[in-house]
Scaffold this motif. Structure first.
Motif, short mmCIF file in Angstrom:
data_model
loop_
_atom_site.label_atom_id
_atom_site.label_comp_id
_atom_site.label_asym_id
_atom_site.label_seq_id
_atom_site.Cartn_x
_atom_site.Cartn_y
_atom_site.Cartn_z
N ASP A 1 0.82 -1.22 0.00
CA ASP A 1 0.00 0.00 0.00
C ASP A 1 0.85 1.28 0.00
OD1 ASP A 1 -1.96 1.90 0.28
OD2 ASP A 1 -3.14 0.72 1.70
N PRO A 2 1.26 1.77 -1.17
CA PRO A 2 2.04 3.01 -1.25
C PRO A 2 1.28 4.24 -0.76
CG PRO A 2 2.19 1.77 -3.31
CD PRO A 2 1.10 1.14 -2.51
N LYS A 3 -0.04 4.26 -0.93
CA LYS A 3 -0.81 5.42 -0.48
C LYS A 3 -0.75 5.56 1.03
CE LYS A 3 -4.29 6.68 -3.89
NZ LYS A 3 -5.74 6.87 -4.13
N SER A 4 -0.85 4.45 1.73
CA SER A 4 -0.75 4.49 3.18
C SER A 4 0.65 4.91 3.62
CB SER A 4 -1.10 3.12 3.77
OG SER A 4 -1.12 3.16 5.18
N ALA A 5 1.67 4.43 2.90
CA ALA A 5 3.04 4.82 3.20
C ALA A 5 3.22 6.33 3.03
CB ALA A 5 4.02 4.06 2.30
N GLN A 6 2.63 6.90 1.99
CA GLN A 6 2.73 8.35 1.77
C GLN A 6 2.01 9.11 2.88
OE1 GLN A 6 1.88 9.76 -2.18
NE2 GLN A 6 1.51 11.86 -1.49
N ALA A 7 0.86 8.61 3.31
CA ALA A 7 0.14 9.27 4.41
C ALA A 7 1.00 9.31 5.67
CB ALA A 7 -1.18 8.55 4.67
N ALA B 1 1.39 3.97 -6.38
CA ALA B 1 -0.01 3.98 -5.95
C ALA B 1 -0.95 3.85 -7.15
CB ALA B 1 -0.32 5.25 -5.17
N GLU B 2 -0.61 4.50 -8.25
CA GLU B 2 -1.42 4.39 -9.46
C GLU B 2 -1.42 2.96 -9.98
OE1 GLU B 2 0.11 7.23 -12.20
OE2 GLU B 2 -0.61 8.98 -11.08
N GLU B 3 -0.26 2.30 -9.89
CA GLU B 3 -0.19 0.90 -10.32
C GLU B 3 -1.08 0.02 -9.45
OE1 GLU B 3 3.96 0.23 -9.94
OE2 GLU B 3 4.49 1.22 -11.83
N MET B 4 -1.06 0.29 -8.12
CA MET B 4 -1.88 -0.51 -7.22
C MET B 4 -3.37 -0.23 -7.42
SD MET B 4 0.23 -2.45 -5.86
CE MET B 4 -1.05 -3.29 -4.95
N GLU B 5 -3.72 0.99 -7.78
CA GLU B 5 -5.12 1.31 -8.06
C GLU B 5 -5.63 0.49 -9.24
OE1 GLU B 5 -5.24 5.49 -8.58
OE2 GLU B 5 -5.43 5.93 -6.44
N GLU B 6 -4.76 0.27 -10.21
CA GLU B 6 -5.13 -0.57 -11.35
C GLU B 6 -5.37 -2.01 -10.89
OE1 GLU B 6 -5.97 -1.65 -15.32
OE2 GLU B 6 -6.00 0.23 -14.21
N VAL B 7 -4.54 -2.49 -9.97
CA VAL B 7 -4.74 -3.83 -9.42
C VAL B 7 -6.07 -3.90 -8.68
CG1 VAL B 7 -3.87 -5.51 -7.75
CG2 VAL B 7 -2.26 -4.30 -9.23
N VAL B 8 -6.36 -2.88 -7.87
CA VAL B 8 -7.62 -2.85 -7.13
C VAL B 8 -8.81 -2.86 -8.10
CG1 VAL B 8 -9.08 -1.44 -5.63
CG2 VAL B 8 -6.66 -1.73 -5.09
N LEU C 1 8.73 16.36 11.96
CA LEU C 1 10.18 16.51 12.05
C LEU C 1 10.73 17.63 11.18
CD1 LEU C 1 11.26 12.74 12.11
CD2 LEU C 1 10.74 14.28 14.02
N GLY C 2 9.91 18.18 10.29
CA GLY C 2 10.32 19.36 9.55
C GLY C 2 11.13 19.14 8.29
N PHE C 3 11.13 17.92 7.76
CA PHE C 3 11.87 17.69 6.52
C PHE C 3 10.91 17.71 5.32
CE2 PHE C 3 10.83 13.36 8.01
CZ PHE C 3 10.24 12.82 6.88
N GLU C 4 11.50 17.78 4.12
CA GLU C 4 10.72 17.71 2.89
C GLU C 4 11.21 16.54 2.05
OE1 GLU C 4 10.92 21.40 0.82
OE2 GLU C 4 9.90 22.54 2.39
N VAL C 5 10.28 15.87 1.39
CA VAL C 5 10.65 14.74 0.53
C VAL C 5 9.68 14.70 -0.64
CG1 VAL C 5 9.21 13.09 1.82
CG2 VAL C 5 11.20 12.26 0.52
N ASP C 6 10.17 14.28 -1.79
CA ASP C 6 9.34 14.17 -2.99
C ASP C 6 8.59 12.83 -2.96
OD1 ASP C 6 9.20 13.17 -6.08
OD2 ASP C 6 8.93 15.33 -5.91
N TYR C 7 7.33 12.86 -3.38
CA TYR C 7 6.50 11.65 -3.32
C TYR C 7 6.20 11.07 -4.70
CZ TYR C 7 5.63 13.20 1.46
OH TYR C 7 5.79 13.61 2.77
N ALA C 8 6.86 11.54 -5.75
CA ALA C 8 6.50 11.14 -7.11
C ALA C 8 6.56 9.63 -7.31
CB ALA C 8 7.41 11.85 -8.12
N SER C 9 7.61 8.98 -6.81
CA SER C 9 7.75 7.54 -7.04
C SER C 9 6.68 6.76 -6.27
CB SER C 9 9.14 7.06 -6.65
OG SER C 9 9.39 7.26 -5.28
N LEU C 10 6.32 7.21 -5.06
CA LEU C 10 5.24 6.55 -4.32
C LEU C 10 3.91 6.75 -5.03
CD1 LEU C 10 5.85 7.17 -0.50
CD2 LEU C 10 5.85 4.98 -1.71
#
Length: 252
Positions: free
Chosen positions: A195-201, A223-230, A210-219
């Motif tokens: 579940d990449p969506k839950s990981a992103q949440a 998530a889009e791939e898993m939505e297709e599976v769902v 904690l005050g850091f920034e990170v890009d979520y593009a790969s997650l």
């Protein structure tokens, strides 16, 4: 080989780092989140922990074998954010003695790196496919609750049912005995799929705290791939023809 062995590969230069743990569990939520931090931020492999309580196997990459282990990465964040010591890997212990021994070993590593607090990441199963991903919390120190509630973490009576098992739970329990403030952040997930969506949440909450920034593009792509599976699963439940093995290649 000893029952638990720590192999140091670098001397991380981190200032009052926060331990972030993400090992395999429900929906691989914590593992996905921890690996994303390692991949997206400036990280260095600091040490590996080996144990006879891991599965008796090696992984093979490009023909090269690697004994089962967990890994700690030193992660430097942008100015103003707290540095991270990220713990991840492919395995948890196979028995209770191993869980306790590994948790103590992990906390020893954290102490060696002057870790100031700890966050365990994982998933909590809902038993059904969901659209909105709430993040539940549990803490070893009540002083942590207010800051977590301010970023949307929910604290529910008697949830998760049955408590928190494995390393995530022991980091709270054993961490408290060592005087280490610790929290467990748990993303809601069906429990059926990675579940990449839950990981992103989870990461969005952790980043706010904690005050850091990170890009979520790969997650987001995963998530889009898993939505297709769902979508294909829902079609199967409605009686449409079953998809091919190639269509379901993202199960795991």
């Amino acid at each position: 080989m000893d029952e638990f062995e720590t192999e140091w590969l670098a001397e991380p230069a981190l200032e009052d780092p926060v331990l972030v743990e993400g090992l395999p569990g429900v929906g691989h939520v914590g593992k996905l989140a921890a690996e994303h931090l390692v991949e997206e931020l400036d990280s260095e492999l600091a040490c590996r922990v080996y144990s006879k309580h891991f599965p008796p196997q090696v992984t093979v990459e490009d023909g090269r074998s690697h004994l089962a282990a967990t890994e700690f990465y030193a992660v430097e964040t942008e100015s103003g954010a707290e540095d991270l010591l990220v713990l991840t890997g492919d395995h948890q212990a196979q028995d209770s003695v191993g869980h306790y021994g590994l948790a103590d070993t992990f906390l020893d590593v954290a102490a060696d790196c002057d870790v100031a607090s700890a966050y365990a990441l994982g998933g909590v199963p809902t038993g059904e496919l969901i659209e909105e991903y709430d993040v539940l919390g549990a803490v070893s120190d009540e002083a942590l609750i207010e800051d977590l509630e301010d970023v949307g973490v929910e604290f529910r009576d008697d949830e998760p049912a049955g408590g928190i098992v494995g390393i995530s739970g022991l980091l709270l329990g054993l961490g408290e005995r060592r005087g280490l403030p610790a929290a467990c952040l748990m993303g809601e997930t069906s429990g059926y799929l990675v579940d990449p969506k839950s990981a992103q949440a989870l990461l969005e909450v952790l980043a706010d705290v904690l005050g850091f920034e990170v890009d979520y593009a790969s997650l987001e792509e995963r998530a889009e791939e898993m939505e297709e599976v769902v979508r294909k699963i829902q079609e199967m439940e409605q009686g449409t023809p079953a998809p091919s093995d190639e269509d379901l290649r993202y199960f795991g």
